[in-house]
Enzyme design. Structure first.
Site, mmCIF file in Angstrom:
data_model
loop_
_atom_site.group_PDB
_atom_site.id
_atom_site.type_symbol
_atom_site.label_atom_id
_atom_site.label_comp_id
_atom_site.label_asym_id
_atom_site.label_seq_id
_atom_site.Cartn_x
_atom_site.Cartn_y
_atom_site.Cartn_z
ATOM 1 N N GLY A 194 -23.036 3.691 10.299
ATOM 2 C CA GLY A 194 -22.539 2.278 9.876
ATOM 3 C C GLY A 194 -21.560 2.330 8.518
ATOM 4 N N ASP A 238 -28.264 -7.998 8.102
ATOM 5 C CA ASP A 238 -28.288 -9.616 8.926
ATOM 6 C C ASP A 238 -29.605 -10.093 8.971
ATOM 7 O OD1 ASP A 238 -29.207 -7.520 10.714
ATOM 8 O OD2 ASP A 238 -27.240 -7.821 11.676
ATOM 9 N N LYS A 292 -24.762 -11.297 6.456
ATOM 10 C CA LYS A 292 -24.692 -11.948 7.777
ATOM 11 C C LYS A 292 -25.356 -13.357 7.407
ATOM 12 C CE LYS A 292 -23.685 -10.708 12.068
ATOM 13 N NZ LYS A 292 -23.951 -9.932 13.448
#
Length: 238
Positions: free
Chosen positions: A86, A150, A179
């Site tokens: 990612g 997150d 997040k």
């Protein structure tokens, strides 16, 4: 404009100095009409909700993060460890900006993931690549490059392993996104204590694009999008 409960909790828990604060994407901006002027592969038609962060804003913020890192590592040659897959696109642009600033560095790649298969939730387990050579990190300043933080599951597992096996001089985290998750899950504190450099603080939505995927799709989007219901329900066969 009144801030949401998630934004208020984020602000209260924040401990980083002003120069290191991320750009906050308000909860109110999490929805909206798709930006039809933004190019994307035709096979993704109907899979995308709205653009949360444009490519232009991503690149501008990446340039700022590179300057912050350069300021902190003057005279040093840190090791940037890109967490695959990612973070690869963010890593590419970040290191390009660091080169322009004449910042010396070396880099490595490691695979670490807490998302398993077609799910929008973290699994709680983290898989690490077995072939990583920790000897390259011994007595070095290390900066982990992440796409998104997150629950903090990946970092909570990865950082102690690198510290123990890599015997690093120091270790910091640079993430494109963090997040704002539900504080009742008792994990969001990790976000604020582990990521020194952070691009954007975003609402608790599952996002895709600019390297971030869902079931190995959507990494090839220029912008960062909120995935649509149709995208979540898609069977992955294009």
């Amino acid at each position: 404009m009144q801030t949401s409960a998630g934004e208020q909790a984020h602000n209260i828990a924040e401990t980083r100095p002003p120069r290191l604060l991320p750009v906050v994407i308000p909860d109110a901006d999490e929805g909206g009409v798709s930006d039809v002027s933004t190019p994307y592969p035709s096979e993704y038609e109907g899979h995308l909700g709205n653009v949360m962060i444009s490519n232009k804003d991503i690149l501008e913020r990446t340039k700022t993060l590179a300057k912050l890192i350069n300021e902190d590592y003057q005279g040093e040659r840190p090791v940037f460890v890109c967490v695959l897959k990612g973070a690869s696109m963010f890593f590419h642009h970040l290191t390009a900006e660091l080169m322009k600033l004449k910042q010396g560095f070396t880099y490595e790649f490691i695979r670490a993931s807490s998302y398993l298969g077609a799910t929008t939730d973290t699994s709680g387990d983290v898989k690490l690549s077995k072939e990583f050579d920790f000897d390259t990190l011994v007595d070095r300043h290390v900066v982990l490059i992440e796409d998104i933080v997150d629950t903090g599951t990946t970092l909570a597992r990865l950082i102690p392993v690198i510290q123990e096996r890599g015997k690093t001089k120091s270790i910091e985290v640079c993430t494109l996104l963090e997040k704002r998750i539900d504080h009742e899950r008792h994990r969001s504190e990790i976000i604020l204590t582990k990521a020194k450099y952070s691009g954007f603080s975003i609402p608790n939505k599952f996002i895709i694009g600019f390297g971030l995927d869902y079931n190995e799709l959507y990494r090839d989007l220029l912008d960062i999008w909120v995935i649509s219901k149709a995208g979540v329900e898609f069977d992955g066969k294009l």
